[in-house]
Each structure stands twice: as structure tokens, then as C-alpha cells.
Design a protein around this motif. Structure first.
Motif, PDB file in Angstrom:
ATOM      1  N   ALA A 105      -6.455  -0.158  -1.374  1.00 23.27           N
ATOM      2  CA  ALA A 105      -5.660   0.294  -2.607  1.00 23.27           C
ATOM      3  C   ALA A 105      -5.214   1.754  -2.424  1.00 23.27           C
ATOM      4  CB  ALA A 105      -6.359  -0.042  -4.106  1.00 23.27           C
ATOM      5  N   PRO A 106      -3.914   2.055  -3.192  1.00 24.67           N
ATOM      6  CA  PRO A 106      -3.827   3.417  -3.226  1.00 24.67           C
ATOM      7  C   PRO A 106      -4.575   4.515  -3.859  1.00 24.67           C
ATOM      8  CG  PRO A 106      -1.926   2.150  -3.452  1.00 24.67           C
ATOM      9  CD  PRO A 106      -3.004   1.288  -3.798  1.00 24.67           C
ATOM     10  N   LEU A 107      -4.995   5.425  -3.635  1.00 27.69           N
ATOM     11  CA  LEU A 107      -5.790   6.360  -4.565  1.00 27.69           C
ATOM     12  C   LEU A 107      -4.923   6.831  -5.730  1.00 27.69           C
ATOM     13  CD1 LEU A 107      -7.118   8.776  -1.877  1.00 27.69           C
ATOM     14  CD2 LEU A 107      -8.468   7.190  -3.094  1.00 27.69           C
ATOM     15  N   VAL A 108      -5.403   6.764  -6.755  1.00 30.76           N
ATOM     16  CA  VAL A 108      -4.812   7.212  -8.040  1.00 30.76           C
ATOM     17  C   VAL A 108      -4.167   8.574  -8.121  1.00 30.76           C
ATOM     18  CG1 VAL A 108      -5.079   7.247 -10.609  1.00 30.76           C
ATOM     19  CG2 VAL A 108      -6.202   5.553  -9.374  1.00 30.76           C
TER      20      VAL A 108
ATOM     21  N   GLY B  76      -3.121   8.767  -0.366  1.00 24.40           N
ATOM     22  CA  GLY B  76      -4.115   8.149   0.500  1.00 24.40           C
ATOM     23  C   GLY B  76      -4.523   6.666  -0.055  1.00 24.40           C
ATOM     24  N   LEU B  77      -5.439   6.336   0.638  1.00 24.49           N
ATOM     25  CA  LEU B  77      -5.997   4.916   0.356  1.00 24.49           C
ATOM     26  C   LEU B  77      -7.526   4.658   0.009  1.00 24.49           C
ATOM     27  CD1 LEU B  77      -4.355   2.894   3.296  1.00 24.49           C
ATOM     28  CD2 LEU B  77      -3.714   3.433   0.688  1.00 24.49           C
TER      29      LEU B  77
ATOM     30  N   LEU C  11       0.814  -1.301   0.119  1.00 23.67           N
ATOM     31  CA  LEU C  11       0.008   0.013   0.100  1.00 23.67           C
ATOM     32  C   LEU C  11       0.843   1.470  -0.086  1.00 23.67           C
ATOM     33  CD1 LEU C  11      -2.682  -0.974   2.638  1.00 23.67           C
ATOM     34  CD2 LEU C  11      -3.113  -0.855   0.103  1.00 23.67           C
ATOM     35  N   ARG C  12       2.175   1.090   0.380  1.00 23.97           N
ATOM     36  CA  ARG C  12       2.909   2.218   0.710  1.00 23.97           C
ATOM     37  C   ARG C  12       3.723   2.790  -0.466  1.00 23.97           C
ATOM     38  NH1 ARG C  12       6.061   1.833   6.282  1.00 23.97           N
ATOM     39  NH2 ARG C  12       7.260   3.712   5.339  1.00 23.97           N
ATOM     40  N   VAL C  13       4.075   1.606  -1.282  1.00 17.65           N
ATOM     41  CA  VAL C  13       4.985   1.521  -2.253  1.00 17.65           C
ATOM     42  C   VAL C  13       4.801   2.655  -3.579  1.00 17.65           C
ATOM     43  CG1 VAL C  13       4.628  -0.540  -3.790  1.00 17.65           C
ATOM     44  CG2 VAL C  13       6.917   0.536  -3.533  1.00 17.65           C
ATOM     45  N   HIS C  14       3.474   2.611  -3.820  1.00 13.25           N
ATOM     46  CA  HIS C  14       2.984   3.436  -4.744  1.00 13.25           C
ATOM     47  C   HIS C  14       3.307   4.959  -4.902  1.00 13.25           C
ATOM     48  CE1 HIS C  14       0.413   4.729  -8.208  1.00 13.25           C
ATOM     49  NE2 HIS C  14       0.036   5.745  -7.409  1.00 13.25           N
ATOM     50  N   HIS C  15       2.917   5.316  -3.481  1.00 11.27           N
ATOM     51  CA  HIS C  15       3.142   6.826  -3.374  1.00 11.27           C
ATOM     52  C   HIS C  15       4.526   7.132  -2.620  1.00 11.27           C
ATOM     53  CE1 HIS C  15      -0.990   7.920  -3.800  1.00 11.27           C
ATOM     54  NE2 HIS C  15      -1.501   7.095  -3.002  1.00 11.27           N
ATOM     55  N   GLU C  16       5.300   6.404  -1.992  1.00  6.02           N
ATOM     56  CA  GLU C  16       6.701   6.729  -1.656  1.00  6.02           C
ATOM     57  C   GLU C  16       7.626   6.312  -2.421  1.00  6.02           C
ATOM     58  OE1 GLU C  16       6.959   5.408   2.569  1.00  6.02           O
ATOM     59  OE2 GLU C  16       4.848   5.546   2.917  1.00  6.02           O
TER      60      GLU C  16
END
Length: 291
Positions: free
Chosen positions: A195-198, A202-203, A144-149
């Protein structure tokens, strides 16, 4: 938006949505097809490529690439391709640590860039996730973190390989659901999908959060709590049910954020609003939007 072939790799500088993908498969032919497409595209783009094996012998990875006409040996020799085991890399020493793994992504990209590569891409076999590995219970938090981070910030492409022959279906469905792009065997819809927000940090949570999904809620809360963005949103518009324990877990994540900026909760359920009325001190940690 134009449709792309199933195993096509999005441009490295394109939208981050397509660069963190779950790859679910049930046989060796599908595994090889995704592997070869991923590596061939990375070589053509002059990117650094890393493969982290778990159930697969690294030598088999190289043989499969060679059998498909890819000069893997030359890529290894010039330092563009690396095939190692997860146990010797991000699972070494203390086990799996999402915080350390995010840092390793940034370090690996800097190293690839210093060698003149245009980007970084990696495949990770996730079959270790249900074994007795320290930190394995934080795998969903990491996904969940890797998308935004990572992926939102760097020209990185990451494919997470899930072999249905080695992992329970319910486990695969939850982990695959944490990605914005899915390849291979379709996953069923889990009871609670996070899931991550596009388009913003956030989620989004969809489905039902109750006793059977406590681990999923805990992972979502951990991802919210550690999110580095100044403003983070939790979208509950597709959530049908949220029990009291799950609500408390999410409220705790909001109050535990380090910067003091309230967590934006979109379409909060009535009982969350009642909680805010009963405990006004939560008002500084939660901002309800979109009634």
C-alpha cells in the motif's frame, strides 16, 4: 479522529488518505448504496462526476440514481455527470496503461476546473481486471501509484468498485489492500499486502514475499521505479519474509530509478544488507534506514 459513516465522502480538500478508496460489495443493494452516496455528495459539492461501468449497463446506473431521488438526467444535461463504459474510455485502443491513466486524471481535472467545478470524482468498476484485457496485469501497479501521483496532488476523489461475485476473493483482497481507505465488505489480509505510505512518497510491504506473490512484488517494483518524487521510501518493517527473487526484483527497481537518488529502504532484512555488502555498486541506489 472522529469516525465517519461507512459511505460518507471525505471533504475534497481534506487529507488524501480518504479520497482513494476500495469499495468491495457482494450484492446490488450495497452497490447502489455506495453509488448514490458518492454521486449525491459530489453534486452537493459542485464537483464533476464520472462513472466508468464494466459489468453494469450505464442506463442502469442512471435509473438507480433516479430511483434514489437524484436528478441524474439534469446532471448529465448540464455536463456535471457522465456515465460511460470503461471499454470506451480508459481501456480503449491499446488497453489499460497506468502511465496514460495518470495523465488522463490530470487532463480530466483541468477540464472540470475549466467548467467551474470545485473538484473531480470518479467511480471505476474493476471487474475487467481478470479478463484478457491488454495491460490488466498492471492494475495493481496503477492502484499503488494513483495515491501519490494523482490524489495527493489534485482535489480528486476516486472509488474503485470491486464486485466479489465477479472476481476471485484473493484478487480482490490484494487490490483492495492497495488503498488506504476501505468501504463495504471487509477484505481478508492477503499473504503480501502493498500500500502507499500515508505521509511520504513510497510504499509499505507487509506479510511474506515469495514465489506465490511474484506478481505483487513486480507491481510494487514498477510503482517504485516510476514514482516521480525525488525521494521515495520502501518500508519493510512489517515484512516477515523476502525471498531472493523478490529481493532481486526490488533491487532492480532501485537501480532503475531515473534520477539517481537512492531508494530509502526502512528496516531492510539481513539478506538485503548482505547483498549491499557483496555488490557495493548497489549502495548508490539503496539507502538503508531504521535498523
Amino acid at each position: 479522529m472522529a469516525m465517519v459513516p461507512e459511505v460518507a465522502v471525505p471533504p475534497v480538500r481534506g487529507p488524501a488518505v480518504g479520497r482513494h478508496s476500495s469499495v468491495v460489495y457482494s450484492d446490488d443493494r450495497a452497490w447502489a448504496r455506495h453509488l448514490c452516496a458518492f454521486v449525491r455528495d459530489g453534486l452537493e459539492r459542485d464537483e464533476r462526476i464520472e462513472y466508468f461501468a464494466d459489468a453494469t449497463d450505464p442506463e442502469r446506473v442512471l435509473r438507480t440514481l433516479a430511483d434514489d431521488g437524484i436528478d441524474a438526467a439534469a446532471a448529465v444535461t448540464r455536463g456535471q455527470l457522465s456515465v460511460a463504459t470503461a471499454a470506451r474510455t480508459y481501456l480503449a485502443d491499446t488497453g489499460f496503461d497506468p502511465d496514460a491513466m495518470v495523465g488522463l486524471w490530470h487532463d480530466a481535472f483541468e477540464a472540470a476546473s475549466a467548467r467551474g467545478h470545485r473538484g473531480l470524482r470518479a467511480i471505476g468498476e474493476m471487474s475487467w481486471g481478470t479478463r484478457d484485457v491488454a495491460g490488466a496485469d498492471r492494475l495493481l501497479e496503477y492502484e499503488l501509484r494513483v495515491h501519490h501521483e494523482v490524489v495527493d496532488r489534485l482535489p480528486v476523489t476516486a472509488w474503485c468498485f470491486y464486485d466479489r461475485r465477479l472476481l476471485p476473493d484473493a484478487y480482490v483482497d490484494v487490490l483492495a489492500g492497495a488503498h488506504l481507505t476501505h468501504r463495504g465488505d471487509p477484505s481478508a489480509r492477503p499473504a503480501l499486502r502493498v500500500a502507499p505510505l500515508v505521509d511520504r512518497p513510497g510504499l509499505v510491504m507487509a506479510g511474506s514475499a515469495g514465489h506465490d506473490t511474484r506478481d505483487v512484488v513486480a507491481a510494487a517494483a514498477a510503482a517504485v521505479r516510476s514514482a516521480p518524487a525525488h525521494r521515495v521510501e520502501l518500508d519493510l518493517s512489517a515484512l516477515r519474509h523476502l525471498d531472493a527473487a523478490s529481493l532481486a526484483t526490488l533491487a532492480g527497481a532501485a537501480t532503475g530509478r531515473p534520477d539517481g537518488v537512492p531508494l530509502r529502504v526502512r528496516q531492510a532484512p539481513p539478506h538485503l544488507r548482505r547483498l549491499l555488502e557483496l555488490f557495493p555498486e548497489l549502495g548508490s541506489a539503496v539507502e538503508v534506514v531504521g535498523r
